[in-house]
Design an enzyme around this catalytic site. Structure first.
Site, mmCIF file in Angstrom:
data_model
loop_
_atom_site.group_PDB
_atom_site.id
_atom_site.type_symbol
_atom_site.label_atom_id
_atom_site.label_comp_id
_atom_site.label_asym_id
_atom_site.label_seq_id
_atom_site.Cartn_x
_atom_site.Cartn_y
_atom_site.Cartn_z
ATOM 1 N N HIS A 54 10.882 85.125 60.099
ATOM 2 C CA HIS A 54 9.643 84.573 60.505
ATOM 3 C C HIS A 54 9.666 84.449 62.036
ATOM 4 O O HIS A 54 11.123 84.758 62.764
ATOM 5 C CB HIS A 54 9.625 83.010 59.691
HETATM 6 P P1 TYD Z 1 13.524 78.387 56.899
HETATM 7 O O1 TYD Z 1 13.015 78.119 58.275
HETATM 8 O O2 TYD Z 1 12.537 79.496 56.244
HETATM 9 O O3 TYD Z 1 15.021 79.001 56.916
HETATM 10 P P2 TYD Z 1 15.745 80.265 57.362
HETATM 11 O O4 TYD Z 1 15.023 80.536 58.599
HETATM 12 O O5 TYD Z 1 17.055 79.651 57.956
HETATM 13 O O6 TYD Z 1 15.888 81.195 56.435
HETATM 14 O O7 TYD Z 1 13.649 77.106 55.848
HETATM 15 C C1 TYD Z 1 13.901 77.283 54.724
HETATM 16 C C2 TYD Z 1 13.344 75.788 53.844
HETATM 17 O O8 TYD Z 1 14.050 74.856 54.351
HETATM 18 C C3 TYD Z 1 11.768 76.003 54.184
HETATM 19 O O9 TYD Z 1 11.326 75.212 52.625
HETATM 20 C C4 TYD Z 1 11.586 74.732 55.217
HETATM 21 C C5 TYD Z 1 13.002 73.833 54.995
HETATM 22 N N1 TYD Z 1 13.572 73.166 56.245
HETATM 23 C C6 TYD Z 1 13.418 72.013 56.423
HETATM 24 O O10 TYD Z 1 12.803 71.188 55.611
HETATM 25 N N2 TYD Z 1 13.486 71.289 57.737
HETATM 26 C C7 TYD Z 1 14.252 72.257 58.704
HETATM 27 O O11 TYD Z 1 14.545 71.684 59.790
HETATM 28 C C8 TYD Z 1 14.409 73.504 58.344
HETATM 29 C C9 TYD Z 1 14.963 74.501 59.284
HETATM 30 C C10 TYD Z 1 13.936 74.194 57.210
#
Ligand code: TYD
Length: 138
Positions: A54
């Site tokens: 992302h």
């Molecule tokens: P995501 O940002 O997609 O993870 P990564 O980039 O590390 O693969 O987030 C994964 C899940 O966690 C998504 O459902 C959102 C949640 N999340 C939070 O609730 N708070 C946060 O600070 C972060 C980074 C993610």
């Protein structure tokens, strides 16, 4: 392009050498180019897993391999760069509007992320085509 992978960079964090164990500290502003509003970390990452996938509209982040190692692939829609992180005294600064993928996690690795804002799903581009459209409109 206002933001590119050239804006992203490795930041050397202060390291206090000590025979009892080394110490690194991080403060908002210097050398981190943003105020820290949130910290999160990835751990227990299974072998072969990929994270990220992302971009963020406004968020600034610093990524640190607190333990072990992993790769971060940066993509600004024009150029790509793969960066290996394996030092707890180095941080990778990622500016907004950069698509990132994290992979190649070593066993037991911990990825800590300092972020300039609280979690906001509206700040994400999770669709690469949508990111590219926004990128070239900027
Ligand atoms: P995501 O940002 O997609 O993870 P990564 O980039 O590390 O693969 O987030 C994964 C899940 O966690 C998504 O459902 C959102 C949640 N999340 C939070 O609730 N708070 C946060 O600070 C972060 C980074 C993610």
């Amino acid at each position: 392009m206002p933001y590119s992978i050239d804006t992203c960079r490795m930041i050397d964090l202060p390291k206090i050498h000590d025979p009892r164990g080394n110490l690194t500290f991080i403060e908002s502003g210097n050398p981190i180019p943003f105020d820290i509003q949130r910290v999160y970390y990835l751990y227990d990452v299974p072998g072969g897993a990929e994270r990220g996938g992302h971009a963020h509209k406004d968020l600034h982040q610093l990524i640190i391999a607190m333990s072990g190692s992993f790769d971060v692939v940066l993509d600004d829609g024009k150029d790509k760069q793969r960066i290996h992180l394996n030092r707890s005294y180095n941080g990778l600064y990622i500016c907004p509007m950069i698509w990132r993928e994290l992979d190649n996690f070593s066993s037991g690795s911990v990825c800590m992320v300092l972020a300039s804002n609280k979690y906001d799903e509206a700040d994400y581009y999770r669709d690469y085509a949508e990111f590219m459209r926004a990128r070239w409109q900027a």
